[in-house]
Design a protein around this motif. Sequence first.
Motif, PDB file in Angstrom:
ATOM      1  N   ARG A   1      -0.122   4.421  -8.622  1.00  0.00           N
ATOM      2  CA  ARG A   1       0.366   5.997  -7.987  1.00  0.00           C
ATOM      3  C   ARG A   1       0.618   5.339  -6.672  1.00  0.00           C
ATOM      4  O   ARG A   1       1.635   5.878  -5.852  1.00  0.00           O
ATOM      5  CB  ARG A   1      -0.659   6.785  -7.892  1.00  0.00           C
ATOM      6  CG  ARG A   1      -0.729   7.411  -8.944  1.00  0.00           C
ATOM      7  CD  ARG A   1      -1.944   8.664  -9.204  1.00  0.00           C
ATOM      8  NE  ARG A   1      -3.328   8.114  -9.170  1.00  0.00           N
ATOM      9  CZ  ARG A   1      -3.871   8.140  -8.158  1.00  0.00           C
ATOM     10  NH1 ARG A   1      -3.595   8.694  -6.869  1.00  0.00           N
ATOM     11  NH2 ARG A   1      -5.462   7.615  -8.114  1.00  0.00           N
ATOM     12  N   GLY A   2       0.043   4.294  -5.983  1.00  0.00           N
ATOM     13  CA  GLY A   2       0.400   3.618  -4.551  1.00  0.00           C
ATOM     14  C   GLY A   2       1.077   2.555  -4.480  1.00  0.00           C
ATOM     15  O   GLY A   2       1.356   1.779  -3.588  1.00  0.00           O
ATOM     16  N   ALA A   3       1.931   1.746  -5.557  1.00  0.00           N
ATOM     17  CA  ALA A   3       2.435   0.722  -5.732  1.00  0.00           C
ATOM     18  C   ALA A   3       3.430   0.507  -4.688  1.00  0.00           C
ATOM     19  O   ALA A   3       3.658  -0.600  -4.120  1.00  0.00           O
ATOM     20  CB  ALA A   3       3.131   0.449  -7.130  1.00  0.00           C
ATOM     21  N   ASP A   4       4.515   1.670  -4.181  1.00  0.00           N
ATOM     22  CA  ASP A   4       5.464   1.501  -3.378  1.00  0.00           C
ATOM     23  C   ASP A   4       4.812   1.252  -1.828  1.00  0.00           C
ATOM     24  O   ASP A   4       5.479   0.413  -1.212  1.00  0.00           O
ATOM     25  CB  ASP A   4       6.288   2.906  -3.318  1.00  0.00           C
ATOM     26  CG  ASP A   4       7.078   2.920  -4.695  1.00  0.00           C
ATOM     27  OD1 ASP A   4       7.145   2.183  -5.173  1.00  0.00           O
ATOM     28  OD2 ASP A   4       7.687   4.117  -4.789  1.00  0.00           O
ATOM     29  N   TRP A   5       3.623   1.929  -1.738  1.00  0.00           N
ATOM     30  CA  TRP A   5       3.031   1.837  -0.252  1.00  0.00           C
ATOM     31  C   TRP A   5       2.675   0.186  -0.227  1.00  0.00           C
ATOM     32  O   TRP A   5       2.624  -0.242   0.833  1.00  0.00           O
ATOM     33  CB  TRP A   5       2.036   2.821  -0.258  1.00  0.00           C
ATOM     34  CG  TRP A   5       1.473   2.538   1.241  1.00  0.00           C
ATOM     35  CD1 TRP A   5       1.700   3.438   2.225  1.00  0.00           C
ATOM     36  CD2 TRP A   5       0.331   1.842   1.499  1.00  0.00           C
ATOM     37  NE1 TRP A   5       1.063   3.123   3.215  1.00  0.00           N
ATOM     38  CE2 TRP A   5       0.055   2.136   2.958  1.00  0.00           C
ATOM     39  CE3 TRP A   5      -0.473   1.019   0.955  1.00  0.00           C
ATOM     40  CZ2 TRP A   5      -0.871   1.718   3.721  1.00  0.00           C
ATOM     41  CZ3 TRP A   5      -1.351   0.359   1.796  1.00  0.00           C
ATOM     42  CH2 TRP A   5      -1.767   0.699   3.272  1.00  0.00           C
TER      43      TRP A   5
ATOM     44  N   HIS B   1       3.582  -2.386  -1.908  1.00  0.00           N
ATOM     45  CA  HIS B   1       4.830  -3.221  -1.731  1.00  0.00           C
ATOM     46  C   HIS B   1       5.644  -3.278  -0.394  1.00  0.00           C
ATOM     47  O   HIS B   1       5.831  -4.218   0.477  1.00  0.00           O
ATOM     48  CB  HIS B   1       5.823  -2.958  -2.909  1.00  0.00           C
ATOM     49  CG  HIS B   1       5.282  -3.385  -4.030  1.00  0.00           C
ATOM     50  ND1 HIS B   1       5.160  -4.790  -4.470  1.00  0.00           N
ATOM     51  CD2 HIS B   1       5.245  -2.683  -5.299  1.00  0.00           C
ATOM     52  CE1 HIS B   1       4.939  -4.818  -5.738  1.00  0.00           C
ATOM     53  NE2 HIS B   1       4.961  -3.648  -6.286  1.00  0.00           N
ATOM     54  N   GLU B   2       5.754  -1.947   0.427  1.00  0.00           N
ATOM     55  CA  GLU B   2       6.080  -1.723   1.600  1.00  0.00           C
ATOM     56  C   GLU B   2       5.339  -2.551   2.539  1.00  0.00           C
ATOM     57  O   GLU B   2       5.830  -3.107   3.536  1.00  0.00           O
ATOM     58  CB  GLU B   2       6.098  -0.344   2.004  1.00  0.00           C
ATOM     59  CG  GLU B   2       6.673  -0.085   3.394  1.00  0.00           C
ATOM     60  CD  GLU B   2       6.325   1.508   3.755  1.00  0.00           C
ATOM     61  OE1 GLU B   2       6.660   1.725   4.854  1.00  0.00           O
ATOM     62  OE2 GLU B   2       6.016   2.226   2.854  1.00  0.00           O
ATOM     63  N   HIS B   3       3.884  -2.807   2.571  1.00  0.00           N
ATOM     64  CA  HIS B   3       3.143  -3.508   3.393  1.00  0.00           C
ATOM     65  C   HIS B   3       2.804  -4.854   2.695  1.00  0.00           C
ATOM     66  O   HIS B   3       1.884  -5.522   3.361  1.00  0.00           O
ATOM     67  CB  HIS B   3       1.907  -2.690   3.592  1.00  0.00           C
ATOM     68  CG  HIS B   3       2.266  -1.287   4.137  1.00  0.00           C
ATOM     69  ND1 HIS B   3       2.698  -1.394   5.500  1.00  0.00           N
ATOM     70  CD2 HIS B   3       2.234  -0.239   3.974  1.00  0.00           C
ATOM     71  CE1 HIS B   3       2.835  -0.044   5.836  1.00  0.00           C
ATOM     72  NE2 HIS B   3       2.744   0.658   4.677  1.00  0.00           N
ATOM     73  N   HIS B   4       3.590  -5.421   1.829  1.00  0.00           N
ATOM     74  CA  HIS B   4       3.421  -6.559   1.316  1.00  0.00           C
ATOM     75  C   HIS B   4       2.032  -7.274   0.927  1.00  0.00           C
ATOM     76  O   HIS B   4       1.476  -8.291   0.956  1.00  0.00           O
ATOM     77  CB  HIS B   4       3.754  -7.959   2.548  1.00  0.00           C
ATOM     78  CG  HIS B   4       5.020  -7.565   3.266  1.00  0.00           C
ATOM     79  ND1 HIS B   4       6.283  -7.613   2.612  1.00  0.00           N
ATOM     80  CD2 HIS B   4       5.444  -6.851   4.432  1.00  0.00           C
ATOM     81  CE1 HIS B   4       7.142  -7.302   3.591  1.00  0.00           C
ATOM     82  NE2 HIS B   4       6.753  -6.753   4.525  1.00  0.00           N
TER      83      HIS B   4
END
Length: 227
Positions: A180-184, A186-189
């Motif tokens: 559920r938090g994959a985008d977050w 990836h955004e923070h590497h």
Amino acid sequence: MAVLAVCNETTDNLGFIGERFDAHNLGPVTTVYREDPAAWPEPTDFDLLVSTGSLWSVTEDERAAALRHEVELYRRALTGAVPILAICYGAHALALALGAPGRPAPQPEAGFVVPDTADPTLVPAGPWLTWHSDLLTVPTGATLLARTPVAPQAWTLGRSMAVQFHAELTPSELASWVARGADWLHEHHIDPHALIAEAEAHAQALRARAHTLFDAFWTRLAQAPEN
């Protein structure tokens, strides 16, 4: 001894922490959800309140109404001397109930950390899994127990304890969070696969540390005489 658990509908498992309830004759557990605060019971009807983390942030305006309900729940619990173990989002809400407003952390923190701990018998040094972008603020009168260079990680006040890291998360629960938090992430590497792999590789050690933390919290803090 009855337990009230405050969770989100998608993070409603107490995981490693809940595994220790039977050992301390705790239960049954009533779980309520942040999405439906109208259904929450009176906290003083319980012997322990546990609140879990969330993908929400205490700084989000759209969560303000739900946050006010949670803060008020903690205030009533504290007035009634009900011990609280608050994790991540729950810890931020507990801090707010005690007059320490939330604010963004200087930088997001996600992954396994080894905090400096003033009392390793209560807060083992880790590694612990942390995942947050809010700063765990420390209320006046609280004792700071652990911190990383980024943020406080644990404090106590009276019978209650707040922890930033996710002592409760099992590897399978972490996998659900990652989905559920994959985008977050990836955004923070942050590599989500590496995060899950590390949790799986060290699952038994994570479980043992979580058990140590809860056992010490329950026996040393939650059951201490009222001041």
